[in-house]
Each structure stands twice: as C-alpha cells, then as structure tokens.
Design an enzyme around this catalytic site. Structure first.
Site, PDB file in Angstrom:
ATOM      1  N   ASN A 178     -26.027 109.182  -6.426  1.00 54.70           N
ATOM      2  CA  ASN A 178     -24.953 108.201  -6.932  1.00 54.70           C
ATOM      3  C   ASN A 178     -25.765 108.853  -8.333  1.00 54.70           C
ATOM      4  OD1 ASN A 178     -27.402 106.715  -8.288  1.00 54.70           O
ATOM      5  ND2 ASN A 178     -26.600 104.968  -7.120  1.00 54.70           N
ATOM      6  N   ASP A 230     -23.773 103.783   1.294  1.00 60.21           N
ATOM      7  CA  ASP A 230     -24.068 104.116   3.154  1.00 60.21           C
ATOM      8  C   ASP A 230     -22.413 104.622   3.994  1.00 60.21           C
ATOM      9  OD1 ASP A 230     -26.644 103.654   2.623  1.00 60.21           O
ATOM     10  OD2 ASP A 230     -26.465 101.255   2.849  1.00 60.21           O
TER      11      ASP A 230
END
Length: 279
Positions: A178, A230
């Site tokens: 991220n 995920d």
C-alpha cells in the site's frame, strides 16, 4: 469455476479476534460498546482463500498449532477450496490477530505470530508453471529462501513493511504494497514491478520506479478493510499470470478489493475471477 492459474501461497495462518467499535481508541483510552467476533485470518490464508474462490488452483503452505484454532483454520481453508496438505503442525499455538474495526471500516491490528514462526519448506517443491505468493508475516529467512527456490513467477506482498533483502527485491516478479508501505521501503524504486494501492484513489503499477499503469478505485462505503489488501494481492497475481495487460489486471484486482470491503470477514466469498473483468 477453475481458471488457468496454479498458485502456491506461502504465509501466515491466524485466528482473528475482532472487536467492532464505533471509533478506534487513542493511546491509553478505552472505548466500550464493542461487538466481538472470531474468524479465520492471516494474510497468507486470506490470500489463499481469495485465490481459490476466484477460481485458481490454490495450495497453502504454512503452519498452525496442535489446537482447536489450528484445526478450525485448516477447515476454513478447505471449505474455500484450498489444498492444505502442505500446512504443518507446529509446537507453538496457532497465530492470532487482535483486530479493532471502527464504524468507517478502518482498523488497528496486533499480530501474535505463534506457529507462523515455524513455517518452512521441508518436503515442498514448486512447479515451473506455479506462481508463488508470499507476505512478511512469516520469517524473512523463509521469504529469502523462496526467492532462491521458486522457479516460476514469484510475488511478494511486502506487508507489514520491513526492509527487504536485495536478493528478494531483485528476484521478485511482482511486489505488492500500500502507499504507506511504499514510502517506508525506498528500495522498491528499483524493483522490477511494484503494485501500490492508494485506497479510494485506486492503484498503480511501477516498473523500476516509473508508473506504467493506473486504475481507478470503485466507490464503496467499507464495512471492513481487513481483507481488502489480501484479496487485491491474490487477484492481481492471478490477472498477471493470465497475461492480462497491466491496466486490466489492476482494474480486476480493484474490483475484487472493492467486493472484499463490503464484507466484515477477512476471507469473504467471491464470484469467479471473470466476473471482475471489465470489457
């Protein structure tokens, strides 16, 4: 529906204990009125469950304890369609994640690694046409061993953010982070291919620090963001292994991540991968 993609996920398997509360507490503060749930989790297990439900032939390599939690985690993976023969039984208790989620879907997570520290590759072989996806909730030594042993496509979700050995950065076909993790790992500027998620601002692919693709996020009001990264990692790995052009693979991964935030579970159900492909 099975798609033409074989994936081995090497990573963590946790029992998630989640408190859903109105807002996240500040340091030293207690916030009451929460609702407690227990569910399967762990970044590795979340990614394996997502990949299997999207239609990839998926196996999980990791470790659980000889306890009720471990048996429940393995049972949940099997129910998702994941092959579990390579999950070892360790002397340590099954890993546990303590999670707080607020009314806006934001979260705080503390992980007790437990059996995940004993995950290994004894007796495990990888096929040339099998993609391997791993994360950093297992030992860095194991991630480095994977970099040396995996003969085919090798993807690393560099979360939680830790400095990566040069041999991992040089070997990885794909690194997924991220925006916070991207800023904390400067060596990713030199990586072959890096996917960066920006939450509601979409996601990008960078080759040696140069942006080569971008995809807008789908507007959603999240229930929980715990499993979204995920799900994105699993979907992007599948998309690139299916030889989708980078932007289309990103769009599909964004759509899968958007579906994930609408479910409180870290291992939600998904439609087949084709359902998330835009024309």
């Amino acid at each position: 529906m099975t798609i033409d993609c074989s994936l081995a996920v090497v990573g963590s398997i946790n029992a998630d204990i989640t408190a859903t509360i109105s807002r996240l507490p500040t340091t030293g503060e207690t916030v009451g009125g929460g609702m407690l749930t227990r569910s399967p989790g762990g970044k590795g297990a979340n990614q394996a469950a997502a990949a299997a439900r999207l239609g990839a032939r998926t196996r999980m390599i990791g470790a659980v304890g000889d306890d009720a939690e471990g048996r429940e985690m393995v049972k949940a993976l099997r129910a998702a369609g994941v092959l579990t023969e390579d999950i070892a039984e360790a002397d340590a208790p099954t890993g546990t994640a303590l999670i707080m989620v607020d009314a806006h879907g934001e979260n705080q997570i503390a992980v007790c690694e437990g059996a995940n520290t004993e995950a290994g590759l004894d007796g495990v072989e990888f096929a040339d046409d099998e993609a391997v996806l791993t994360q950093l909730e297992i030992s860095m030594d194991l991630v480095t061993e994977l970099a040396a042993r995996v003969p085919g496509f090798f993807a690393v979700n560099a979360a939680p953010a830790l400095p990566l050995p040069a041999e991992v950065v040089d070997r990885a076909d794909l690194i997924i982070v991220n925006e916070t993790e991207y800023s904390l790992i400067p060596q990713l500027q030199e990586a072959r291919l890096v996917a960066v998620t920006f939450g509601s601002r979409g996601s990008s692919l960078f080759a040696r620090g140069e942006q080569i693709a971008f995809a807008e996020a789908l507007p959603r009001t999240p229930v929980s963001t715990v499993g979204a990264g995920d799900a994105f990692a699993a979907a992007l790995t599948i998309g690139l292994r299916m030889s989708l052009v980078p932007e289309r693979a990103l769009c599909a991964a964004n759509a899968v991540g958007a579906a994930a935030v609408m479910d409180a579970a870290a291992q939600p159900a998904f439609d087949p991968f084709e359902a998330y492909l835009s024309d």
